[in-house]
Design a protein around this motif. Sequence first.
Motif, PDB file in Angstrom:
ATOM      1  N   ASP A 107      36.668  37.097  33.089  1.00  0.00           N
ATOM      2  CA  ASP A 107      35.428  37.852  32.878  1.00  0.00           C
ATOM      3  C   ASP A 107      34.258  37.185  33.605  1.00  0.00           C
ATOM      4  OD1 ASP A 107      36.752  39.681  31.297  1.00  0.00           O
ATOM      5  OD2 ASP A 107      36.178  38.736  29.401  1.00  0.00           O
ATOM      6  N   THR A 122      39.234  43.081  36.718  1.00  0.00           N
ATOM      7  CA  THR A 122      39.365  44.021  35.610  1.00  0.00           C
ATOM      8  C   THR A 122      38.814  45.366  36.069  1.00  0.00           C
ATOM      9  OG1 THR A 122      39.052  42.217  34.029  1.00  0.00           O
ATOM     10  CG2 THR A 122      38.768  44.444  33.191  1.00  0.00           C
ATOM     11  N   ARG A 145      42.483  44.747  28.990  1.00  0.00           N
ATOM     12  CA  ARG A 145      42.275  43.609  28.090  1.00  0.00           C
ATOM     13  C   ARG A 145      43.275  43.623  26.936  1.00  0.00           C
ATOM     14  NH1 ARG A 145      36.753  44.606  29.584  1.00  0.00           N
ATOM     15  NH2 ARG A 145      35.935  42.778  30.713  1.00  0.00           N
TER      16      ARG A 145
END
Length: 212
Positions: free
Chosen positions: A85, A97, A108
Amino acid sequence: CHCMASCWLCQYGLDELMLTLYQFPFSHFCEKACWALDLKQQPYRAVNLLPALHLAWSRRMASASSLPILRDGPYIVQDSSAIIDYLDQRWPQQSLTPTDVNLAGQARQWEQWLGDEIGVPLRLWFYSHVLRQRQYAMAFLLRGAARGQGLVFQALFGLIRHAMFYKMQINPHSAAAALPQLFWTWPGEGRSITLRVVIVLADTAGMIPFGV
């Protein structure tokens, strides 16, 4: 893992300008952080540590004792998922992501599921075998370790092994319970992925020194 690919930069006094990854080179959670850094194509330095001895570093930098830990100047990021992240926030190009909110949530969930349901029991099952056999434990754990760390680790191995058993809750019952968890079915697909696949891959890499 290409974690050492950028170490030549250290010779030129650029350590403090580089990302630094503190890791166990044999950990699949640390390997995930390596893959993320490689994809982002950011120069970084890897610091290979050994179980228990790593506490001298981790407790100075972060709130928990686990690795990997990424240092980016004054910023410290702990845990492979948090590192992913952080890298996406720091360098949004080549996103790790999905940018779509729904897809990001699904990604996730998969990451969490694979870590909890596959990564943790696989680690427990593997160490329940390897740590009981000193020669195999040394061959596996000391790869990539600094000589000084390796000597200390070997001298304290009995105590460290006991601590690892306690930390990972390794005992005959938990090891036996972990094995069936590795025979799993891919959710929603009805496809079985069995432990045999894991064993074949590990054996190919020379990581399974014991008979199964």
